[in-house]
Design a protein around this motif. Structure first.
Motif, PDB file in Angstrom:
ATOM      1  N   UNK A 171       0.823  -1.210   0.000  1.00  0.00           N
ATOM      2  CA  UNK A 171       0.000   0.000   0.000  1.00  0.00           C
ATOM      3  C   UNK A 171       0.856   1.259   0.000  1.00  0.00           C
ATOM      4  N   UNK A 172       1.934   1.248   0.770  1.00  0.00           N
ATOM      5  CA  UNK A 172       2.800   2.427   0.856  1.00  0.00           C
ATOM      6  C   UNK A 172       3.387   2.779  -0.502  1.00  0.00           C
ATOM      7  N   UNK A 173       3.815   1.776  -1.239  1.00  0.00           N
ATOM      8  CA  UNK A 173       4.388   2.002  -2.564  1.00  0.00           C
ATOM      9  C   UNK A 173       3.319   2.512  -3.524  1.00  0.00           C
ATOM     10  N   UNK A 174       2.134   1.918  -3.461  1.00  0.00           N
ATOM     11  CA  UNK A 174       1.041   2.343  -4.332  1.00  0.00           C
ATOM     12  C   UNK A 174       0.650   3.788  -4.064  1.00  0.00           C
ATOM     13  N   UNK A 175       0.476   4.141  -2.778  1.00  0.00           N
ATOM     14  CA  UNK A 175       0.054   5.498  -2.432  1.00  0.00           C
ATOM     15  C   UNK A 175       1.109   6.527  -2.840  1.00  0.00           C
ATOM     16  N   UNK A 184      -5.303   7.744  -9.602  1.00  0.00           N
ATOM     17  CA  UNK A 184      -6.035   6.932  -8.637  1.00  0.00           C
ATOM     18  C   UNK A 184      -6.199   5.534  -9.216  1.00  0.00           C
ATOM     19  N   UNK A 185      -5.553   4.557  -8.599  1.00  0.00           N
ATOM     20  CA  UNK A 185      -5.652   3.194  -9.105  1.00  0.00           C
ATOM     21  C   UNK A 185      -7.085   2.670  -9.033  1.00  0.00           C
ATOM     22  N   UNK A 186      -7.827   3.050  -8.001  1.00  0.00           N
ATOM     23  CA  UNK A 186      -9.205   2.582  -7.870  1.00  0.00           C
ATOM     24  C   UNK A 186     -10.091   3.161  -8.974  1.00  0.00           C
TER      25      UNK A 186
END
Length: 233
Positions: A171-175, A184-186
């Motif tokens: 999550x940290x890498x994605x954010x 926004x990946x979502x």
């Protein structure tokens, strides 16, 4: 995300810069000029999913069914060239020998989940290309382990793999990537819900055949030419 290791050595001298300016004016650089797109995604080491790397692909087509990409640890001018990726169509992948297929990874999840994207490219244009990418397979080799903080490309080349399901990406890498690139990946996941993958589904031998892959160096005899009895002195 790399640890941004600093490469040892002094700053580029003025004489070197002038020489580069001269050669840059005279020479053509045709292969590099064919690069036409920038893809950002994530790779993990084929034997260790906990080691995840932000990977910026600068790609050129060989033809409609194959493209080749230089991979850097960032899109900045001082980015480090950390690897290469070859991307091929499903048709070409199916022609590979079975012992070759595990070295290739699928792109379907990366695209549909939103984590593979083209920085700064408008959505409609991006979608046209990602509709093709999600049906392809890639073979990726990294030479520089920047995630370890190596300040030079050390050790053996590493076979890299791509994400295939939810819960794998930190999550940290994605954010961090979402924040820096304003994506926004979502939202991208929702926009790409109707994209489809390979016609025959993801091949069971792809993605390491579901196993880890780690290269090993083995000493062997080096075959000399007929006229040279010894290769090394």
């Amino acid at each position: 995300m790399s640890n941004n290791p600093q490469v040892p050595g002094g700053p580029t001298e003025i004489g070197t810069s002038l020489l580069e300016m001269a050669t840059g004016t005279i020479q053509d650089f045709s292969p590099v000029k064919q690069i036409h797109q920038h893809l950002c995604a994530f790779h993990f080491y084929g034997y260790d999913m906990t080691r995840q790397v932000e990977a910026h692909h600068f790609c050129a087509h060989q033809n409609e069914e194959m493209r080749q990409c230089l991979i850097y640890d960032s899109p900045e001018a001082d980015a480090k060239l950390i690897g290469l990726e070859y991307i091929i169509s499903e048709n070409l992948f199916l022609t590979l020998p079975d012992d070759e297929k595990p070295l290739w990874h699928s792109h379907l999840y990366e695209v549909k989940s939103g984590v593979l994207f083209m920085p700064r490219i408008p959505g409609p244009i991006e979608r046209q290309d990602l509709d093709k990418v999600c049906k392809t397979y890639g073979k990726t080799i990294h030479f520089w382990q920047v995630d370890k903080g190596d300040n030079l490309p050390l050790g053996l080349p590493q076979v890299m793999m791509a994400l295939t399901r939810d819960g794998q990406l930190y999550d940290e890498l994605a954010r961090d990537v979402e924040k820096r690139f304003g994506v926004s990946f979502e939202k991208e996941r929702a926009n790409r819900a109707d994209l489809t993958g390979p016609t025959h589904g993801i091949h069971p031998l792809a993605n390491g055949s579901g196993k880890g892959l780690k290269p090993k160096l083995r000493e062997v005899d080096c075959k000399p030419t007929d006229s040279v009895p010894r290769v090394f002195v």
